[in-house]
Design an enzyme around this catalytic site. Structure first.
Site, PDB file in Angstrom:
ATOM      1  N   CYS A  23       0.758  -1.180  -0.168  1.00 26.26           N
ATOM      2  CA  CYS A  23      -0.083   0.183   0.045  1.00 26.26           C
ATOM      3  C   CYS A  23       0.864   1.151  -0.149  1.00 26.26           C
ATOM      4  CB  CYS A  23      -0.879  -0.034   1.163  1.00 26.26           C
ATOM      5  SG  CYS A  23      -1.941  -1.451   1.434  1.00 26.26           S
ATOM      6  N   GLY A  50      -1.319   0.814  -4.825  1.00 27.53           N
ATOM      7  CA  GLY A  50      -2.466   0.159  -4.385  1.00 27.53           C
ATOM      8  C   GLY A  50      -3.783   0.857  -5.162  1.00 27.53           C
ATOM      9  N   ASN A 124       0.946   0.630   5.645  1.00 30.71           N
ATOM     10  CA  ASN A 124       1.547  -0.080   4.563  1.00 30.71           C
ATOM     11  C   ASN A 124       2.584  -1.285   5.257  1.00 30.71           C
ATOM     12  OD1 ASN A 124       4.387   0.642   2.140  1.00 30.71           O
ATOM     13  ND2 ASN A 124       3.038  -0.956   2.214  1.00 30.71           N
ATOM     14  N   GLY A 125       2.251  -2.597   4.857  1.00 28.69           N
ATOM     15  CA  GLY A 125       2.986  -3.723   5.261  1.00 28.69           C
ATOM     16  C   GLY A 125       2.175  -4.599   5.690  1.00 28.69           C
ATOM     17  N   TYR A 274      10.826  -3.841  -8.640  1.00 25.09           N
ATOM     18  CA  TYR A 274       9.367  -3.661  -9.382  1.00 25.09           C
ATOM     19  C   TYR A 274       8.369  -2.560  -8.574  1.00 25.09           C
ATOM     20  CZ  TYR A 274       4.672  -4.758 -10.649  1.00 25.09           C
ATOM     21  OH  TYR A 274       3.374  -4.459 -11.045  1.00 25.09           O
ATOM     22  N   ASP A 386      11.388  -7.331 -15.244  1.00 28.67           N
ATOM     23  CA  ASP A 386      11.831  -7.235 -14.007  1.00 28.67           C
ATOM     24  C   ASP A 386      11.794  -8.527 -13.404  1.00 28.67           C
ATOM     25  OD1 ASP A 386       9.124  -5.930 -13.914  1.00 28.67           O
ATOM     26  OD2 ASP A 386       9.516  -6.819 -11.961  1.00 28.67           O
ATOM     27  N   CYS A 476      11.796 -13.153  -0.579  1.00 27.82           N
ATOM     28  CA  CYS A 476      11.330 -13.767  -1.870  1.00 27.82           C
ATOM     29  C   CYS A 476      12.144 -14.643  -2.776  1.00 27.82           C
ATOM     30  CB  CYS A 476      10.525 -12.628  -2.459  1.00 27.82           C
ATOM     31  SG  CYS A 476      11.388 -11.053  -3.122  1.00 27.82           S
TER      32      CYS A 476
HETATM   33  P1  AMP Z   1       3.752 -13.489 -14.486  1.00 23.22           P
HETATM   34  O1  AMP Z   1       4.540 -13.888 -15.854  1.00 23.22           O
HETATM   35  O2  AMP Z   1       2.358 -13.839 -14.602  1.00 23.22           O
HETATM   36  O3  AMP Z   1       4.315 -14.056 -13.149  1.00 23.22           O
HETATM   37  O4  AMP Z   1       3.890 -12.092 -14.212  1.00 23.22           O
HETATM   38  C1  AMP Z   1       5.064 -11.391 -14.531  1.00 23.22           C
HETATM   39  C2  AMP Z   1       4.903  -9.847 -14.661  1.00 23.22           C
HETATM   40  O5  AMP Z   1       4.310  -9.555 -13.511  1.00 23.22           O
HETATM   41  C3  AMP Z   1       6.036  -9.056 -14.834  1.00 23.22           C
HETATM   42  O6  AMP Z   1       5.812  -8.207 -16.125  1.00 23.22           O
HETATM   43  C4  AMP Z   1       6.443  -8.116 -13.347  1.00 23.22           C
HETATM   44  O7  AMP Z   1       6.478  -6.972 -13.786  1.00 23.22           O
HETATM   45  C5  AMP Z   1       5.034  -8.344 -12.686  1.00 23.22           C
HETATM   46  N1  AMP Z   1       4.943  -8.032 -11.516  1.00 23.22           N
HETATM   47  C6  AMP Z   1       6.040  -8.285 -10.653  1.00 23.22           C
HETATM   48  N2  AMP Z   1       5.530  -7.924  -9.328  1.00 23.22           N
HETATM   49  C7  AMP Z   1       4.254  -7.644  -9.431  1.00 23.22           C
HETATM   50  C8  AMP Z   1       3.297  -7.382  -8.480  1.00 23.22           C
HETATM   51  N3  AMP Z   1       3.650  -7.275  -7.208  1.00 23.22           N
HETATM   52  N4  AMP Z   1       2.232  -6.908  -8.701  1.00 23.22           N
HETATM   53  C9  AMP Z   1       1.822  -6.936 -10.177  1.00 23.22           C
HETATM   54  N5  AMP Z   1       2.506  -7.321 -11.088  1.00 23.22           N
HETATM   55  C10 AMP Z   1       3.855  -7.787 -10.716  1.00 23.22           C
END
Ligand code: AMP
Length: 505
Positions: A23, A50, A124-125, A274, A386, A476
């Protein structure tokens, strides 16, 4: 209290296959300024943290008014809702979608009445000891609906218990915080407000960011520096892990309620990868520049090998927009391979309705991205993103690029495999849902359908932040949780598990 069974995520929809972000919180103490408008702007700049609900509380020194609702900042607030919010102090919050109930009741800031006055809290957390706290405080089942709500409840209890019936000296909130904060475990960047103080709190590990800024006649707290920039505040500093900053008419004061042995800076490394906006600064580093360095390092670690056909076909480095853009720039710069765009991202995509019965994943990615065929066809693509979390959207992106005529697809990820759930403010689902927790890198490559796949090494990632000497939470990526996460046994495997209470912030 909502309880989520392990492995079951009732809120999951086909649109929910990525983990959700932490958040965002914002606070301002600024006599003479339109604080509701400043909070609106601050939340706007934190919207990426968020999108489920937005809210703010404003005080004129006498009363506190809270406005919050489901939806984006721009949906919840307009001139009509902002106009009556007059005062000189305010706090605000944007909340992510969780696997839990997406309800008004879970929107923040949370308000609590305490006899004389009241206070509000934005979090947030994610706490890791909510159930224990609830039990030890004798909070009745059903009283609190989230970890943030439990913190508000504890503070309210402490304020009421302190001096029943006595007139407030104005420092009740501060005293209650000194009592309650040392009992909390996990991640908590908080903003709080009573009718005359704005308070910022950062947990002893500083998992989530929180910074302090200066206005000409006031002070601002914001999850990220972008929240300061937008209101024209000057960055003063990040709050220290374990620091409480109290802002009132006399200025700012710092309190240190945690034992020195608890202080251990562990900023979430994924904020750099990210979460944070690229124009934010973390640990003094601009996130965009750090992400470019990640891409440069990736180019050194995992270069594109010469064309196996010997034909020297054209190569192109392309990002998965938006998150892959800075790292792709870095990769292109270091490798000398031209940077280009292969996908256009629809800017208006958010939570989308997907008709049942369709190929939902593919449909979702089609709504999000469209290939630029002319730029792709016949090329050896180095595709930069990323992270891969569940792998579902990445797989659909690879398929889309193939369909559009790519000759080869070499996927490069600017962080290591994401293998462990986060318990400190991000909702990633269970280990079973994380592709890298279940498959080896070659298996992931085959599942995704790309020609080659490489992830940036952890030490390279940390170096690329530009602040390798500072503390990071890498749980993670490594499974090393900086604070104890209770283990549970599932199918003979020890898995981390926390109180099965929905994270709320
Ligand atoms: P997926 O292939 O479904 O695992 O999605 C990968 C994508 O999710 C990448 O483009 C990441 O930038 C994005 N991503 C990474 N962390 C998050 C997050 N917390 N919320 C939404 N998208 C994310």
């Amino acid at each position: 209290m909502e309880v989520d069974a392990p492995g079951e995520h009732p809120g999951d929809t086909p649109d929910d296959d990525s983990p959700k972000e932490a958040c965002g919180v914002f606070g301002v103490y600024a006599p003479g300024h339109a604080v509701a408008q400043l909070t609106y702007l601050g939340l706007y700049a934190l919207q990426h943290r968020g999108q489920e609900s937005a809210g703010m509380a404003v005080s004129d020194g006498d009363t506190i008014t809270v406005v919050k609702d489901m939806g984006l900042v721009s949906h919840v607030f307009d001139n009509r809702t902002l106009a009556p919010l007059q005062g000189h102090l305010a706090v605000g919050h944007v909340r992510y979608s969780t696997t839990g109930a997406s309800t008004w009741g879970n929107a923040q800031p949370i308000y609590r009445e305490t006899g004389d006055a009241g206070f509000v809290l934005g979090h947030n957390g994610n706490l890791t000891n909510t159930a224990a706290l609830v039990e030890s405080a004798g909070i009745l089942p059903g009283t609190v609906s989230s970890d943030s709500d439990a913190v508000a409840e504890l503070i309210q209890q402490a304020m009421i218990a302190a001096e029943p019936g006595a007139r407030s000296d104005g420092r009740d909130l501060e005293r209650a915080l000194l009592e309650v904060l040392p009992r909390l475990e996990g991640a908590f960047s908080l903003v709080l407000m009573d009718d005359s103080h704005v308070v910022g709190v950062r947990d002893p590990n500083g998992f989530r960011p929180l910074c302090l800024g200066r206005l000409d006649n006031g002070w601002v707290l914001s999850s990220e520096t972008t929240g300061l920039d937008i209101v024209g505040a000057h960055f003063v500093r990040e709050l220290d892990p374990g620091e409480v900053v109290v802002i009132d008419a006399t200025g700012t004061r710092s309190l240190r309620p945690f034992d020195a042995s608890q202080i251990d800076p562990k900023l979430c490394l994924f904020e750099f990868v990210y979460f944070a906006r690229p124009d934010s600064r973390l640990y003094g580093q601009t996130v965009h520049t750090a992400r470019q360095r990640m891409g440069e390092s990736l180019a050194e670690q995992a270069p594109l090998l010469p064309d196996p056909t010997g034909q020297d076909r054209e190569a192109m480095v392309m990002p998965v927009p938006e998150s892959g853009i800075p790292a792709a720039e870095g990769y292109a710069r270091r490798s000398g391979i031209p940077f280009g765009q292969g996908l256009v991202r629809n800017r208006y995509i958010n939570r989308t309705f997907i008709a049942p019965g369709q190929d939902q994943r593919t449909q979702k990615v089609r709504m999000k991205f469209n290939p630029i065929r002319e730029n792709i066809v016949g090329k050896r693509l180095v595709v930069i993103d990323d992270s891969i979390v569940r792998g579902t959207s990445t797989r659909a992106v690879v398929a889309m690029l193939r369909e559009a005529g790519a000759a080869e697809i070499h996927l490069r990820i600017s962080s290591p495999p994401y293998r462990w759930p986060c318990f400190f403010g991000m909702d990633t689902g269970t280990r079973g849902e994380l592709i890298a927790a279940n498959l080896t890198v070659p298996e992931i490559r085959d599942y995704l359908g790309c020609d080659t796949l490489a992830y940036l090494d952890l030490d390279r990632l940390v170096t690329a932040t530009g602040v390798a000497s500072r503390g990071f939470c890498t749980a993670c990526l490594t499974g090393n949780y900086p604070v104890p996460v209770p283990l549970r046994r599932v199918d003979d495997e020890e898995l981390p598990s926390v109180d099965l209470v929905h994270p709320s912030g």
